[in-house]
Design a protein around this motif. Structure first.
Motif, PDB file in Angstrom:
ATOM      1  N   PHE A 114      70.963 -56.173   9.551  1.00 17.43           N
ATOM      2  CA  PHE A 114      70.616 -57.442  10.179  1.00 17.43           C
ATOM      3  C   PHE A 114      69.089 -57.505  10.334  1.00 17.43           C
ATOM      4  O   PHE A 114      68.394 -56.488  10.229  1.00 17.43           O
ATOM      5  CB  PHE A 114      71.328 -57.610  11.513  1.00 17.43           C
ATOM      6  N   PRO A 115      68.519 -58.693  10.600  1.00 15.17           N
ATOM      7  CA  PRO A 115      67.067 -58.826  10.668  1.00 15.17           C
ATOM      8  C   PRO A 115      66.458 -58.005  11.809  1.00 15.17           C
ATOM      9  O   PRO A 115      67.042 -57.870  12.886  1.00 15.17           O
ATOM     10  CB  PRO A 115      66.862 -60.323  10.916  1.00 15.17           C
ATOM     11  N   LYS A 116      65.263 -57.468  11.558  1.00 15.40           N
ATOM     12  CA  LYS A 116      64.497 -56.713  12.552  1.00 15.40           C
ATOM     13  C   LYS A 116      63.175 -57.452  12.779  1.00 15.40           C
ATOM     14  O   LYS A 116      62.193 -57.221  12.074  1.00 15.40           O
ATOM     15  CB  LYS A 116      64.222 -55.284  12.068  1.00 15.40           C
ATOM     16  N   PRO A 117      63.130 -58.370  13.741  1.00 14.04           N
ATOM     17  CA  PRO A 117      61.912 -59.159  13.953  1.00 14.04           C
ATOM     18  C   PRO A 117      60.780 -58.313  14.513  1.00 14.04           C
ATOM     19  O   PRO A 117      60.985 -57.170  14.946  1.00 14.04           O
ATOM     20  CB  PRO A 117      62.352 -60.233  14.953  1.00 14.04           C
ATOM     21  N   PRO A 118      59.553 -58.841  14.518  1.00 11.50           N
ATOM     22  CA  PRO A 118      58.420 -58.105  15.091  1.00 11.50           C
ATOM     23  C   PRO A 118      58.720 -57.647  16.513  1.00 11.50           C
ATOM     24  O   PRO A 118      59.267 -58.393  17.322  1.00 11.50           O
ATOM     25  CB  PRO A 118      57.289 -59.138  15.056  1.00 11.50           C
ATOM     26  N   GLY A 119      58.394 -56.398  16.789  1.00 10.49           N
ATOM     27  CA  GLY A 119      58.715 -55.792  18.069  1.00 10.49           C
ATOM     28  C   GLY A 119      59.871 -54.822  17.973  1.00 10.49           C
ATOM     29  O   GLY A 119      60.125 -54.050  18.900  1.00 10.49           O
ATOM     30  N   HIS A 120      60.563 -54.833  16.827  1.00  9.95           N
ATOM     31  CA  HIS A 120      61.659 -53.893  16.592  1.00  9.95           C
ATOM     32  C   HIS A 120      61.083 -52.588  16.059  1.00  9.95           C
ATOM     33  O   HIS A 120      60.146 -52.588  15.255  1.00  9.95           O
ATOM     34  CB  HIS A 120      62.644 -54.490  15.585  1.00  9.95           C
ATOM     35  N   ILE A 121      61.644 -51.457  16.494  1.00  6.83           N
ATOM     36  CA  ILE A 121      61.155 -50.152  16.064  1.00  6.83           C
ATOM     37  C   ILE A 121      61.293 -49.977  14.550  1.00  6.83           C
ATOM     38  O   ILE A 121      60.581 -49.179  13.941  1.00  6.83           O
ATOM     39  CB  ILE A 121      61.900 -49.016  16.818  1.00  6.83           C
ATOM     40  N   LYS A 122      62.190 -50.743  13.920  1.00  2.95           N
ATOM     41  CA  LYS A 122      62.365 -50.671  12.472  1.00  2.95           C
ATOM     42  C   LYS A 122      61.613 -51.780  11.741  1.00  2.95           C
ATOM     43  O   LYS A 122      61.904 -52.081  10.587  1.00  2.95           O
ATOM     44  CB  LYS A 122      63.867 -50.695  12.117  1.00  2.95           C
ATOM     45  N   ASN A 123      60.611 -52.348  12.398  1.00  2.00           N
ATOM     46  CA  ASN A 123      59.693 -53.292  11.749  1.00  2.00           C
ATOM     47  C   ASN A 123      58.271 -52.772  11.954  1.00  2.00           C
ATOM     48  O   ASN A 123      57.584 -53.155  12.898  1.00  2.00           O
ATOM     49  CB  ASN A 123      59.843 -54.695  12.344  1.00  2.00           C
ATOM     50  N   PRO A 124      57.804 -51.882  11.071  1.00  2.00           N
ATOM     51  CA  PRO A 124      56.493 -51.252  11.301  1.00  2.00           C
ATOM     52  C   PRO A 124      55.323 -52.216  11.226  1.00  2.00           C
ATOM     53  O   PRO A 124      54.234 -51.888  11.703  1.00  2.00           O
ATOM     54  CB  PRO A 124      56.413 -50.193  10.195  1.00  2.00           C
ATOM     55  N   SER A 125      55.523 -53.404  10.670  1.00  2.00           N
ATOM     56  CA  SER A 125      54.409 -54.344  10.558  1.00  2.00           C
ATOM     57  C   SER A 125      53.875 -54.779  11.912  1.00  2.00           C
ATOM     58  O   SER A 125      52.741 -55.237  12.027  1.00  2.00           O
ATOM     59  CB  SER A 125      54.838 -55.585   9.758  1.00  2.00           C
ATOM     60  N   SER A 126      54.699 -54.653  12.955  1.00  4.37           N
ATOM     61  CA  SER A 126      54.317 -55.161  14.274  1.00  4.37           C
ATOM     62  C   SER A 126      53.900 -54.063  15.240  1.00  4.37           C
ATOM     63  O   SER A 126      53.520 -54.358  16.379  1.00  4.37           O
ATOM     64  CB  SER A 126      55.492 -55.931  14.882  1.00  4.37           C
ATOM     65  N   LEU A 127      53.953 -52.803  14.817  1.00  2.00           N
ATOM     66  CA  LEU A 127      53.759 -51.705  15.747  1.00  2.00           C
ATOM     67  C   LEU A 127      52.317 -51.221  15.773  1.00  2.00           C
ATOM     68  O   LEU A 127      51.609 -51.269  14.759  1.00  2.00           O
ATOM     69  CB  LEU A 127      54.695 -50.548  15.376  1.00  2.00           C
ATOM     70  N   SER A 128      51.903 -50.698  16.920  1.00  2.34           N
ATOM     71  CA  SER A 128      50.536 -50.196  17.073  1.00  2.34           C
ATOM     72  C   SER A 128      50.411 -48.744  16.655  1.00  2.34           C
ATOM     73  O   SER A 128      49.327 -48.178  16.699  1.00  2.34           O
ATOM     74  CB  SER A 128      50.088 -50.354  18.530  1.00  2.34           C
ATOM     75  N   PHE A 129      51.514 -48.126  16.258  1.00  2.00           N
ATOM     76  CA  PHE A 129      51.526 -46.739  15.813  1.00  2.00           C
ATOM     77  C   PHE A 129      52.194 -46.672  14.443  1.00  2.00           C
ATOM     78  O   PHE A 129      53.003 -47.529  14.082  1.00  2.00           O
ATOM     79  CB  PHE A 129      52.291 -45.857  16.814  1.00  2.00           C
TER      80      PHE A 129
END
Length: 242
Positions: free
Chosen positions: A24-39
């Motif tokens: 299912f979709p993993k929007p920004p802020g999801h641990i499986k969406n690295p595009s949105s993470l600071s680490f």
């Protein structure tokens, strides 16, 4: 530049993620969406271990593949290991004992810390209040923490897509609305809660809306992973003295 030891195929990864299999979709802020993470992140997918399987049929047979995946992440060079589902709390101690980097497979490990900081009960929003057991809490040291637990199992979109895995398409607005409704139910019956803890890793994308609605601090797997990233990869401070 100084000589740096080699031996790794990929470099520069902070947090390794033990990942359940889900589409299912993993929007920004999801641990499986690295595009949105600071680490930075690296992933080991445990094939066949889905959310319905982990929640409804947890088994000691799951430990070996989880440990093997954690050891692969450690060998690849990650500095700490987390998980893509808070119900992995059940195996926190076994996984942590099998590697030599910090392990925090569930956001629930923050529960006692949050209680100590606020001096008040902690409101926990979980994927399923029916399936979150005392064993999960005991595995992360939260068995004696004052908790008020509310589940997402009443949300039709959440239950259909995430709990039952009946389809992959998901209405993000409905998920947010169902989370807000669950949060409101929680504080209506326990207005004394000092903060909210999101057990489910699918909920952090909507944490800002939840905080706006409930006017309380909101903790989740992303707040925890960000703290751990800062701890395992300390950076020099910038600034001045005079």
């Amino acid at each position: 530049m100084a000589v740096v030891s080699g031996g790794r195929n990929i470099c520069g990864v902070s947090i390794g993620v033990l990942s359940l299999e889900s589409y299912f979709p993993k929007p920004p802020g999801h641990i499986k969406n690295p595009s949105s993470l600071s680490f930075t992140t690296s992933y080991e997918i445990i094939t066949g271990l889905t959310i319905p399987v982990l929640l409804n049929n947890p088994s000691p047979d799951m430990i070996a593949p989880l440990i093997a995946a954690a050891q692969r992440l450690e060998k690849s060079g990650v500095k700490a290991i987390t998980g893509s589902c808070g119900f992995l709390a059940l195996f926190q101690n076994e996984i942590a004992a099998a590697v030599n980097v910090p392990v925090f497979v569930s956001s629930l490990i923050q529960a006692e810390l949050i209680h100590r900081m606020t001096g008040r009960p902690v409101g926990v929003l979980t994927a399923s209040a029916d399936l979150l057991s005392p064993r999960h809490l005991a595995a992360v040291g939260a068995e004696n923490t004052p908790l008020v637990i509310e589940g997402m199992q009443e949300g039709t979109e959440f239950a259909d897509v995430i709990l039952r895995n009946s389809r992959n398409d998901m209405d993000l607005e409905k998920i947010e609305a169902e989370l807000l409704a669950a949060g409101e139910r929680l504080v209506a019956r326990a207005p004394e809660v000092g903060a909210i803890l999101l057990e489910c890793t699918d909920l952090p994308p909507y944490a800002h809306a939840l905080q706006s609605r409930l006017d309380r601090p909101v903790f989740d797997i992303i707040t925890l992973a960000t703290m751990i990233d800062h701890a395992v990869l300390r950076q020099p401070f910038s600034g001045f003295i005079n």
